[in-house]
Write an enzyme that holds these catalytic residues in place. Structure first.
Site, PDB file in Angstrom:
ATOM      1  N   PRO A   1       0.804  -1.225   0.000  1.00 36.16           N
ATOM      2  CA  PRO A   1       0.000   0.000   0.000  1.00 36.16           C
ATOM      3  C   PRO A   1       0.840   1.281   0.000  1.00 36.16           C
ATOM      4  CG  PRO A   1      -0.878  -1.573   1.573  1.00 36.16           C
ATOM      5  CD  PRO A   1       0.414  -2.148   1.066  1.00 36.16           C
TER       6      PRO A   1
ATOM      7  N   GLN B   1       2.466   5.846  -5.933  1.00 37.99           N
ATOM      8  CA  GLN B   1       2.189   5.904  -7.377  1.00 37.99           C
ATOM      9  C   GLN B   1       0.914   6.692  -7.662  1.00 37.99           C
ATOM     10  OE1 GLN B   1       3.385   3.738 -10.405  1.00 37.99           O
ATOM     11  NE2 GLN B   1       3.494   1.773  -9.399  1.00 37.99           N
TER      12      GLN B   1
ATOM     13  N   GLY C   1      -3.741  -2.980 -12.203  1.00 33.67           N
ATOM     14  CA  GLY C   1      -2.696  -1.973 -12.386  1.00 33.67           C
ATOM     15  C   GLY C   1      -2.919  -0.743 -11.520  1.00 33.67           C
ATOM     16  N   VAL C   2      -1.820  -0.153 -11.038  1.00 39.68           N
ATOM     17  CA  VAL C   2      -1.944   1.031 -10.189  1.00 39.68           C
ATOM     18  C   VAL C   2      -1.247   2.261 -10.763  1.00 39.68           C
ATOM     19  CG1 VAL C   2      -2.063  -0.400  -8.124  1.00 39.68           C
ATOM     20  CG2 VAL C   2       0.135   0.553  -8.813  1.00 39.68           C
ATOM     21  N   GLY C   3      -0.328   2.068 -11.688  1.00 37.00           N
ATOM     22  CA  GLY C   3       0.552   3.170 -12.081  1.00 37.00           C
ATOM     23  C   GLY C   3      -0.096   4.201 -12.974  1.00 37.00           C
ATOM     24  N   GLU C   4      -0.903   3.756 -13.903  1.00 35.80           N
ATOM     25  CA  GLU C   4      -1.444   4.687 -14.893  1.00 35.80           C
ATOM     26  C   GLU C   4      -2.722   5.353 -14.406  1.00 35.80           C
ATOM     27  OE1 GLU C   4       0.053   4.794 -18.077  1.00 35.80           O
ATOM     28  OE2 GLU C   4       0.937   2.831 -18.422  1.00 35.80           O
TER      29      GLU C   4
END
Ligand SMILES: Cc1cc2nc3c(=O)[nH]c(=O)nc-3n(C[C@H](O)[C@H](O)[C@H](O)COP(=O)(O)OP(=O)(O)OC[C@H]3O[C@@H](n4cnc5c(N)ncnc54)[C@H](O)[C@@H]3O)c2cc1C
Ligand code: SF4
Lengths: 337, 762
Positions: B656, B662, B726-729
């Site tokens: 987390p 991010q 996904g977490v980045g975009e």
């Protein structure tokens, strides 16, 4: 960057002598000079380092005013408690300029000689035409992207704005730029572009700024610097104002007011018309609004920068309100609070 | 190969999957001990720089390099006249023309700033100085400066991006309530702190490249194809990346130039793009236009969405910034039509920048939805909940998981949305107008195979080995956590080796696909390694655990024991010692069993095995809802974001702390996109005139308010082996709309073209 020779001057005289040669340039904090050398605008043959010279630094403040050495750092002056007390607009103009890292490097003398941020001026490979860089070559900015260009003091040759913050405060409070041989009022120090935009100040080759004196005044003591920009920090002004105000004993009639404008003019711009319109008047919102509009007389826009004509008077007005209400009980000031 | 020594902060549970372990490489970076591509020491290094075209279109007629060649330190000058003997490599789509020569310094100028000459010298400064002596003659051709250029025309409709169901035109015509708007986003740039560049070195026929890379294997393949050398003969090393944001996924012309120059000269070459070249030598996000029509009932039920989008591309390649990417899936609507055009202009080919497609797409539809809400006098939160999308009508598949409702309601709760006063300009403090807005975002779950090796050492340390990369998003950390979890050991007993194309293959760190993919491989390899160890421990004559009667072993608290504690308990080094093993290596990948070597190569070095969000039974996406508060100076038009609350459904979070970081990064970039960032094009010559860090503004710390992030996700095991999406975009998607909507609420002015600079509000 091209090869150049480096001279560590032993004295101001030696530096001045050497700086008279064509292709020679003085180096103080280097934050303007290196930047311009990297983008191919400054091409010194000789760089004359003056950073270690004695007698050019220091900050002294007394009842008559302040004396700031040319080599004093922007950050030092911004943080100086006596400057902050006697000349808040000067301190604020510096603390709102550039970034802390730059303020730690950059000097007061160098600051006055920073060059325009006109992007065409800084891109010689793609835009050979620039009257400031290359007299007579034309102006690439006109007809291009002009969001940051000047609306006041422009000429057919050049519309580049003077980007500096400190200089406004100096112009507003009748500071004097001192060189080895003479003293020049800040307002006379900077030149309009006219047909010779390459000449930005009255400095002669080899002439070194030794310091700046600022006379104390009630208006300087009750002053502020307001800088408006899209980014909260680390950006040049879309429009800015240095304003100082002194009331008569009645606390509402203007005895002395100083207004200078930045981000909108080709040189640090003293708005005397605004001052004249307000001196002797009772300060109220209507008077302020009417007076600040006068600042834009003769303004010419080039499309993208038109907003400055609307914005600048509002910036002045807000700055006036701030100094009008800062040390006077708001109830004393007609309709301002 | 770089060895990461994990450092632990907080309690022991931090080290496990789902724990808040700090970044392993964090202290290396802040102390300057991490070595970046442009810092690798190389003996006998020479420096290359690029000279760029100063016209937007035409031909290089001649290059006079005599004076420059004679300048101090100059070793070589490369021009369009040089035959590099290179061939065109496989493109993103996996296509490769046969034996087509590749000219990284082309004769045809296609955009202002295109590199056309390279100067190699003993020092970078000498190279730049010599470059000034080069005289290039051009034959200029007509150009199209940008999508705003009247000469740009309509461009071409991309058929594969046309989506349609129901009868959108008829439903719009019949709808009692309609809104229409045209939304624009400008060229935006990555502005990663670390510039692009590389160090290239040949040893015989073997090429080593130190270059920041979001995809070590894919880029190594490109280099091998350019030079027609075996893939194995290229090694691309990239242990640390100072920010990529989509820009460092592929090898670029400057890489080709440096590698070629190095071979020709027989010396290592370093080529670092200047900061301005980082605006011209690879593409940022394309400028986009979208027109959106929404038809609705009086009570705010959407009847129709008609979307027409366009984005800039270059004259030599097609890169669609898919403005219709989020439009079809955010809201329930029975009549839908979307088209996207690409408009070729004389610019470098645009590229992926955080949240490609979804990002401008969300700006359009999320602005439009609030316009509709205000037209109907409805709360923007209510209209979103009212039109909540129950399944994916575009693919006709159910969502795997979609907790956007929870994101909206929990975000609203945390933000205090219920205290909102509806009317625009109704919240103020003195001259400061205050406004609130919402923007939803989404990003698809993209899956790709990966491979990883686990090496258990005699001293009990466990190494995770993969060619995957870490550009700050936390690959080192979460892989160590994964291995620690499987072996029941503290995270500081794990080492992670990454960022080297010679190591096992991995998906690109792009499209938010890496974490899910590589974690799956590492987990599989670690589990297999553990099983192998269990097998040995239970069967090897030397093992103290052999005669315990257990048929498996438990790994916990740093010890290995029979499950019910019936027998001895050993640490990993004790067991390895007992078995007389120096090391145990296990490699696994997530390809179907029996994939051939060629299939494996293809999987790591092309997009061939990448799976989109709807290729299985479900439609799989990450979701988010941003709540923004802005303060607008009524006189000056300056906008400051004073608060952001953002709620995310990204499935299970492996760490987390890193995920929140991010998300915050995405939100910060979104604030820049909303308020500051814009490539300004001079129509006369196609030059992006503010292509430098002084004039292209990104937010400073003082522009960033408190950001609260909330996770509302649940594990989604369709999306990835371990349940994460996904977490980045996704973090950036929807931010700009939330701010534009808040600005409208504050001021009553609807700004449909980004960025929202002060002149648009005064
Ligand atoms: C990214 C960036 C952002 C900036 N933002 C701002 C801003 O917001 N507001 C603002 O006001 N400024 C800003 N600046 C400009 C900055 O304030 C100036 O660069 C700095 O003050 C110059 O001082 P220096 O000592 O570094 O000058 P140098 O670079 O050393 O010198 C500048 C010029 O002055 C000459 N010179 C220096 N000292 C003397 C002297 N004593 N006598 C005669 N000639 C001399 C030099 O020969 C040279 O031509 C910014 C600069 C940068 C790079
Ligand atoms: S505005 Fe002045 S500085 Fe800018 S291009 Fe024109 S002449 Fe040069």
């Amino acid at each position: 960057m091209r090869d150049f020779s480096y001279l560590r001057a032993a004295s101001t005289e030696e530096a001045s002598q050497a700086a008279r040669e064509a292709g020679a340039m003085l180096l103080a904090g280097g934050t303007t000079l290196l930047d311009l050398a990297k983008c191919g605008v400054a091409e010194p043959d000789t760089v004359i380092d003056i950073t270690h010279l004695s007698g050019l630094g220091g900050i002294a403040v007394d009842a008559n005013g302040a004396m700031i050495g040319a080599l004093a750092k922007m950050g030092e002056v911004a943080d100086d408690p006596l400057i902050k007390a006697a000349f808040p607009a000067v301190a604020e103009s510096l603390s709102l300029a550039a970034s802390q890292q730059l303020r730690n490097m950059a000097t007061i003398g160098g600051n006055l000689l920073q060059r325009t941020r006109c992007t065409y001026f800084r891109d010689p490979a793609v835009f050979p035409a620039c009257n400031k860089r290359n007299p007579g070559s034309g102006c690439s900015a006109m007809g291009g992207v002009t969001r940051n260009h000047a609306v006041l003091g422009t000429s057919e040759a050049c519309i580049a704005s003077n980007p500096g913050d400190l200089a406004l405060a100096l112009v507003a409070f009748d500071a004097v730029i001192e060189t080895g041989s003479r003293k020049v009022a800040a307002d006379d120090f900077f030149l309009l572009p006219g047909h010779t935009p390459e000449k930005e100040t009255v400095l002669q080759p080899g002439e070194i700024i030794t310091g700046i004196s600022i006379p104390a005044s009630a208006a300087a003591k009750n002053s502020t610097y307001l800088k408006v920009r899209d980014r909260q920090s680390y950006e040049f002004a879309a429009a800015s104002a240095a304003v100082g105000l002194e009331f008569e004993m009645d606390g509402k009639t203007v005895r002395d007011i100083r207004v200078a404008l930045g981000g909108v003019a080709t040189k640090p711009w003293r708005a005397r018309a605004v001052e004249k319109a307000l001196i002797g008047k009772v300060l109220d919102l209507v008077a302020i609004e009417k007076a600040t509009k006068l600042a834009m007389e003769g303004a010419v826009s080039h499309g993208d920068n038109h907003y400055k004509i609307d914005l600048a008077p509002r910036v002045i007005a807000r700055a006036i309100m701030k100094v009008a209400t800062s040390n006077v009980a708001p109830s004393n000031v007609g309709g301002l609070a | 190969m770089t060895i990461m020594e994990p450092r632990k902060h907080g309690d022991a549970s931090d080290g496990m999957i789902g724990g808040r372990q700090s970044r392993f490489e964090g202290s290396l970076k802040v102390t300057g001990a991490a070595t970046y591509a442009l810092e690798y020491p190389a003996e006998n290094l020479a420096h290359a720089i690029l000279v760029q075209a100063t016209i937007p279109a035409g031909k290089v007629v001649s290059v006079d390099k005599a004076a420059a060649l004679a300048a101090p330190g100059v070793l070589m000058i490369l021009t369009p006249e040089d035959d590099f003997g290179m061939t065109v490599a496989t493109d993103w789509g996996g296509n490769r023309p046969d034996n087509q020569p590749y000219y990284p310094l082309p004769r045809d100028v296609k955009y202002n700033g295109e590199p056309i000459v390279a100067v190699v010298a003993e020092s970078r400064e000498q190279a730049f100085e010599a470059a000034k002596l080069i005289c290039i003659r051009y034959e200029a051709a007509p150009h199209v400066a940008s999508i705003a250029d009247p000469k740009a025309g309509e461009g071409q409709v991309m058929d594969n991006l046309t989506t349609k169901w129901g009868d959108a035109e008829a439903a719009f015509a019949a709808a009692p309530v309609k809104i229409e708007g045209e939304y624009r986003t400008p060229r935006e740039y990555h502005v990663a702190m670390e510039p692009h560049g590389l160090t290239a070195k040949w040893d015989g026929n073997e090429l080593t490249i130190w270059e920041p890379s979001q995809w070590s294997h894919g880029m190594a393949r490109t280099y091998s194809e350019w030079f027609n050398i075996p893939y194995e003969d290229v090694r691309l090393i990239s242990p640390f990346i100072g920010g990529g944001f989509g820009s460092k996924g592929g090898a670029l012309a400057h890489g080709a130039v440096a590698a070629f120059a190095s071979r020709k000269l027989g010396r290592p070459i370093r080529l670092a793009l200047t900061r301005p070249q980082n605006f011209t030598n690879y593409g940022g996000r394309a400028a986009t236009y979208q027109s959106i029509k929404l038809g609705a009932t009086e009570d705010g039920i959407l009847q129709s969405i008609i979307h027409r989008g366009a984005s800039e591309t270059s004259t030599y390649a097609t890169w669609p910034e898919q403005t219709g990417a989020a439009t079809p899936i955010l809201y329930k609507v029975e009549n839908f039509s979307s088209q996207h055009r690409v408009v070729p202009v004389n610019s470098v080919t645009p590229g992926a920048l955080r949240g490609p497609g979804k990002n401008p797409s969300s700006f359009g539809i999320e602005s439009a939805m609030e316009e509709l809400a205000y037209k109907l006098n409805m709360d923007p939160l209510d209209i979103r909940l009212k039109n909540y999308n129950d399944f994916d009508r575009q693919s006709n598949k159910p969502w795997s998981t979609r907790r956007l409702r929870e994101a909206l309601t929990e975000g609203a709760e945390a933000f205090g949305w219920s205290k909102r006063s509806h009317a625009p300009r109704s919240m103020r403090e003195g001259k400061t107008l205050i406004g609130w807005g919402i923007g939803c975002g989404t990003f698809p779950v993209i899956q790709a195979p990966s491979e990883a090796m686990i090496r258990i050492l005699g001293n009990g340390r466990v190494e995770v080995v993969s060619g995957a990369i870490d550009m700050g998003q936390g690959t080192y950390t979460i892989l160590a956590q994964t291995a620690a979890d499987v072996f029941g050991i503290p995270v500081d007993q794990v080492e992670v080796h990454l960022g080297d194309s010679r190591l096992p293959g991995a998906a690109i760190a792009g499209g938010s696909m890496l974490a899910g993919s590589i974690l799956g491989a590492v987990h599989k390899a670690a589990t297999a390694a553990r099983d192998e160890l269990i097998g040995l421990a239970l069967s090897d004559a030397k093992s103290p655990l052999r005669d315990t009667g257990a048929n498996t072993l438990a790994f916990a608290g740093g010890r290995i024991t029979p499950p019910r504690g019936e027998g001895p308990s050993l640490t990993l080094p004790e067991l390895m010692a007992a078995l007389g093993r120096e090391q145990l290596e296990t490699t696994r990948n997530t390809l179907p069993d029996g994939a051939s070597a060629e299939e494996q190569r293809q999987a790591w070095t092309t997009m061939a095995k990448v799976q989109g969000p709807t290729m299985g039974e479900f439609s799989m996406h990450s979701w988010c809802a941003h709540f923004a508060e802005v303060r607008v100076d009524e006189d000056f038009g300056t906008v400051r974001v004073s608060r952001m609350v953002s709620a995310f459904d990204c499935g299970r979070l492996y760490n987390p702390r890193l995920v929140e970081s991010q998300w915050r990064g995405g939100i910060i970039m979104g604030i820049g996109q909303a308020l500051l960032e814009e490539g300004l094009v001079d129509l006369r010559n196609g030059r992006t005139v503010n292509g430098n860090a002084g004039d292209y503004l990104v937010p400073t710390n003082s522009d960033i308010p408190d950001i609260q992030t909330i996770s509302v996700g649940v594990p989604d095991y369709n999306a990835s082996a371990l349940g994460g999406k996904g977490v980045g975009e996704v973090g950036i998607v929807g931010v700009a709309a939330s701010i534009a909507n808040a600005v409208y609420h504050a001021t009553g002015k609807r700004v449909r073209d980004l960025p929202i600079t002060l002149e648009k509000l005064i």
